[in-house]
Design an enzyme around this catalytic site. Structure first.
Site, PDB file in Angstrom:
ATOM      1  N   LYS A   1     125.694  -4.741 -68.238  1.00 26.65           N
ATOM      2  CA  LYS A   1     126.347  -4.927 -66.947  1.00 26.65           C
ATOM      3  C   LYS A   1     125.791  -3.987 -65.876  1.00 26.65           C
ATOM      4  O   LYS A   1     125.678  -4.375 -64.709  1.00 26.65           O
ATOM      5  CB  LYS A   1     127.861  -4.741 -67.074  1.00 26.65           C
ATOM      6  N   THR A   2     125.437  -2.753 -66.258  1.00 22.89           N
ATOM      7  CA  THR A   2     124.903  -1.822 -65.265  1.00 22.89           C
ATOM      8  C   THR A   2     123.587  -2.342 -64.707  1.00 22.89           C
ATOM      9  O   THR A   2     123.307  -2.239 -63.510  1.00 22.89           O
ATOM     10  CB  THR A   2     124.711  -0.429 -65.882  1.00 22.89           C
TER      11      THR A   2
ATOM     12  N   ASP B   1     132.641  -2.200 -60.100  1.00 18.38           N
ATOM     13  CA  ASP B   1     132.407  -2.029 -61.532  1.00 18.38           C
ATOM     14  C   ASP B   1     133.739  -1.783 -62.235  1.00 18.38           C
ATOM     15  O   ASP B   1     134.680  -1.252 -61.639  1.00 18.38           O
ATOM     16  CB  ASP B   1     131.462  -0.843 -61.749  1.00 18.38           C
ATOM     17  N   GLU B   2     133.824  -2.162 -63.512  1.00 19.61           N
ATOM     18  CA  GLU B   2     135.018  -1.935 -64.333  1.00 19.61           C
ATOM     19  C   GLU B   2     136.285  -2.467 -63.649  1.00 19.61           C
ATOM     20  O   GLU B   2     137.315  -1.789 -63.566  1.00 19.61           O
ATOM     21  CB  GLU B   2     135.183  -0.435 -64.652  1.00 19.61           C
TER      22      GLU B   2
ATOM     23  N   GLN C   1     138.265  -5.041 -72.593  1.00 17.49           N
ATOM     24  CA  GLN C   1     138.154  -3.585 -72.641  1.00 17.49           C
ATOM     25  C   GLN C   1     139.107  -2.902 -71.658  1.00 17.49           C
ATOM     26  O   GLN C   1     138.865  -1.774 -71.238  1.00 17.49           O
ATOM     27  CB  GLN C   1     136.711  -3.150 -72.366  1.00 17.49           C
TER      28      GLN C   1
ATOM     29  N   ARG D   1     131.454   0.305 -80.062  1.00 15.44           N
ATOM     30  CA  ARG D   1     130.660   1.504 -79.755  1.00 15.44           C
ATOM     31  C   ARG D   1     129.508   1.646 -80.749  1.00 15.44           C
ATOM     32  O   ARG D   1     128.572   2.407 -80.520  1.00 15.44           O
ATOM     33  CB  ARG D   1     131.511   2.777 -79.828  1.00 15.44           C
TER      34      ARG D   1
END
Length: 752
Positions: A45-46, A232-233, A263, A609
């Site tokens: 995503k970044t 973002d997020e 998330q 993770r």
């Protein structure tokens, strides 16, 4: 505004789009209108966000100053800026890129007068907020024991997260807190902040909303200015952030929100998952683009995580996949208690280390902080280097807070909380009576404490010694403020610390912590050198409260699941998957199904993770509050698909198998120990309970004489070692893995 590229030029694939998969490229190029990018864990995503920014700039749709990009952490903002500048080959100067709070603070300082502040307002941290709440509660006669300041502040923060000023709090939300007076205290708190020319973090967004409501012309200006907004997020936004974004996006409607509903794990700090779930309803005609190709984890890890999260009802839905090799199954291990769990994890880590895996690529992710103790003790015994991420932060240490209070008061004379913290630090003879008098005058005249102090030293109301001490302090403050316009801010900081006597106070302190505190003060001045001005540094400190734990050497990382979001490791251990612990009982009791689904999202975050391998474990017994409590495996264990598991041992029936032997009710001092001798429900060895006598509550000390230098000994905690010297019953021992220790002879055994 620059001209758009010609069709021929646009047909060429720009280098910044090369290497993107189909979904990533669609997300980067869909720049017109509202867009929601559902970015699964590890789907890049970044990269998509940064490429989207580059695409807007390269295609000349906007100048940097016409783009607003907001993140949740300063680290994420810095990473995005650095990537963008590498991608476009030039500075991104002018781009509005930062956290919600930093961007809101920037806007507010431009228009502070509209909401009754001055542009140099102070941003309070939690410590200062609590002290201010305590002052107000005491003045209003609130019982602090029954209604602690932290509970009151929590209520204020929840209202601010929802965008509610005191006049907008619904009657049904006022509750019984502080005997029904919480709203009155909230109003007094906001009035006091205005008097101090201060704002807390919640105010930054709240004042922006008030500003836009009071001045539609200012809102219209920013709506016109920001042609493109990126977030973002988005799943972590609260109501105030949502309202702020929605207002700014009404101009051009080119809003791109990137997030993952699977998330969303921060409801306890105001995050509202409904913001992302209702995006299509809030922005009709929005595009929904799903990023589902994962570049991080193996297919087995993704399959297990996907099967787990599919149990949630409140989600938009997506399925992660990867082109990586199948990988190892998830190891599921049931253990007898937390101590045995820690021993097993330690042994597994040592095995991985012997195979060449670096410790920095190993993490232990726990649901609750208290779980770390057993792992820390075990790692000390083994000599395994580790770090607990999430401990005290540099700017939260006592000496740093004190120094910052001095600097804040030099910069902003109306900062009463800073004044109160250091007016008698080091001790100057300005006691509680003097402070009470200053507070009374400040409240009655509605003036800052520094101004009240200036008025009082010109009268006979204070005792001569207190008046003299207060005059000297104000004179020093005036001198430092005069120097602020001409002196280098780092030089000024050192002068303040030295001339105030604060440095000398710690130099005279003989406690073991004093040298470290002096080193921290030196480091603080070094940190200031990275900023052009004192004001810039103070703003940075107010906004940047992220964990900056040192990472020297190769160490295992130990942290909570909440703290692990955004990180990744080759190997991840997930201990404590037990009912009541994970999912957390309180979360389920307080929030019902919503609480359970957030706990499941937390499990999903933990599993994703891991790049290569994941270990899930649970204990049949855990000591809580001094008592052994039997436990059931978490329901999340049963939700993991068995075809992707390797079940090492499964004592899942421990708590329900009392009839098999032993009597170990919740209050017993120690449970019976299992003998793994029969197959369990998942087809692997499971325990037959075999009762054994409970050990004595404490070990009786006994003298063990005859030790001499050179003797080999064993210690239950530190392991094997060699005696270096003997003094009475104290032994200086160099342990093979734990290093040099001084221990009592009663706690070691001589080896033949």
């Amino acid at each position: 505004m620059a001209e758009p590229l010609t069709p021929a030029a646009a047909a060429l694939t720009p280098p910044y789009l090369a290497g993107l998969n189909e979904a990533q490229r669609r997300a980067a190029e869909a720049v017109d209108g509202p867009v929601l990018v559902l970015a699964g864990a590890g789907t890049g995503k970044t990269r998509v966000l940064t490429t989207r920014l580059a695409h807007i700039l390269f295609s000349r749709r906007a100048w940097p100053s016409q783009i607003l990009a907001v993140t949740f952490t300063n680290k994420a903002a810095l990473e995005m800026r650095e990537r963008l500048e590498r991608m476009i080959g030039e500075s991104a100067e002018g781009l509005w890129l930062g956290t919600f709070h930093s961007v809101a603070a920037r806007l507010l300082r431009r228009h502070a007068e509209v909401v009754g502040l001055k542009p140099n307002f102070t941003i309070l941290d939690t410590d200062d907020q609590l002290r201010l709440v305590k002052q107000i509660a005491q003045a209003e006669g609130i019982n602090e024991q029954r209604w602690p300041a932290r509970a009151l502040l929590g209520a204020f923060e929840r209202w601010k997260d929802r965008g509610l000023t005191p006049d907008k709090v619904p009657p049904g939300d006022r509750g019984e807190l502080a005997d029904g007076r919480a709203l009155t205290l909230y109003r007094l708190y906001q009035e006091r902040l205005a008097t101090l020319n201060a704002a807390d973090f919640g105010d930054l967004l709240l004042h922006n909303l008030s500003l836009f409501a009071a001045r539609p012309d200012i809102l219209a200006d920013y709506q016109h200015r920001f042609r493109y907004l990126l977030v973002d997020e988005y799943q972590d936004t609260n109501v105030a952030q949502y309202l702020w974004l929605r207002l700014l996006a009404q101009g051009h409607r080119n809003l791109c929100c990137v997030g993952d509903d699977d998330q969303s794990i921060y409801s306890w700090r105001g995050a509202e998952i409904g913001n992302i779930l209702r995006f299509e309803r809030d922005f009709p005609g929005a595009q929904i683009i799903r990023l589902e190709q994962n570049y991080r984890s193996t297919p087995r890890i993704l399959a297990a995580a996907s099967a787990l999260i599919a149990k949630n009802e409140g989600r938009l839905g997506k399925t992660l996949w990867t082109e990586l090799n199948e990988g190892e199954p998830i190891v599921l291990r049931g253990l007898w208690d937390a101590e045995e769990e820690a021993r097993w994890v330690g042994d597994e880590i040592e095995q991985r280390q012997r195979r060449g895996e670096t410790l920095a690529e190993i993490a232990i992710l726990v649901r609750a902080g208290f779980q770390t103790r057993e792992f820390e003790e075990r790692f000390i015994t083994l000599g395994l280097p580790y770090r607990v991420i999430g401990g005290p932060r540099f700017y939260e240490r006592q000496e740093i807070r004190d120094a910052l209070a001095y600097f804040r008061l030099v910069h902003q004379p109306a900062d009463d909380l800073a004044f109160e913290r250091i007016v008698n630090l080091p001790r100057r003879g300005i006691g509680d009576v003097t402070l009470q008098a200053l507070h009374a005058l400040a409240r009655s005249q509605r003036i800052p404490l520094t101004e009240a102090a200036q008025r009082m030293i010109e009268t006979d109301e204070l005792k001569p010694a207190a008046r003299r001490a207060l005059r000297d302090f104000l004179t020093a403050l005036s001198r430092w403020r005069g120097r602020a316009d001409t002196a280098l801010h780092t030089d000024l900081a050192q002068e303040v610390l030295d001339e105030s006597g604060y440095t000398a106070m710690w130099q005279a302190d003989k406690s073991p912590e004093a040298p470290g505190r002096l080193e921290n003060l030196k480091e603080l001045v070094v940190a200031m050198a990275e900023f052009d001005t004192l004001a810039g540094f103070l703003e940075h400190v107010s906004l940047v409260m992220e964990n900056t734990a040192a990472s020297g050497g190769d160490m295992v990382s130990v942290m909570t699941l909440h703290g692990a979001k955004g990180l990744e490791f080759d190997t991840v251990f997930l201990p404590g998957w037990e009912e009541g612990l994970f999912p957390n009982q309180r979360a389920m009791e307080d929030n019902g199904r919503a609480g359970l689904e957030e706990e499941r999202r937390l499990a999903y975050v933990g599993l994703t993770r891991a790049r290569r391998r994941a270990y899930v474990s649970y204990a049949a017994n855990r000591r809580l509050y001094g008592q052994w409590q039997p436990s059931l495996p978490s329901r999340f264990v049963a939700e993991l698909p068995t075809e992707h598991l390797e079940v090492v041992a499964d004592p899942g029936l421990y708590p329900r198998a009392a009839a098999l032997g032993g009597d170990w009710s919740m209050g017993e001092s120690f449970p019976p120990r299992p003998d793994l001798t029969r197959l369990g429900p998942l087809g692997r060895r499971a325990p037959i309970l075999e009762a054994r006598p409970a050990p004595a509550a404490g070990r009786e000390l006994r003298r063990i004489g005859g030790f001499a230098a050179g003797d080999r000994v064993f210690h239950q905690k530190f392991g094997y070692g060699t005696v270096r010297s003997v003094e009475d019953n104290k032994l200086a021992i160099r342990f093979d893995k734990a290093g040099d220790k001084l221990v009592m002879d009663a706690f070691v055994e001589k080896q033949s």
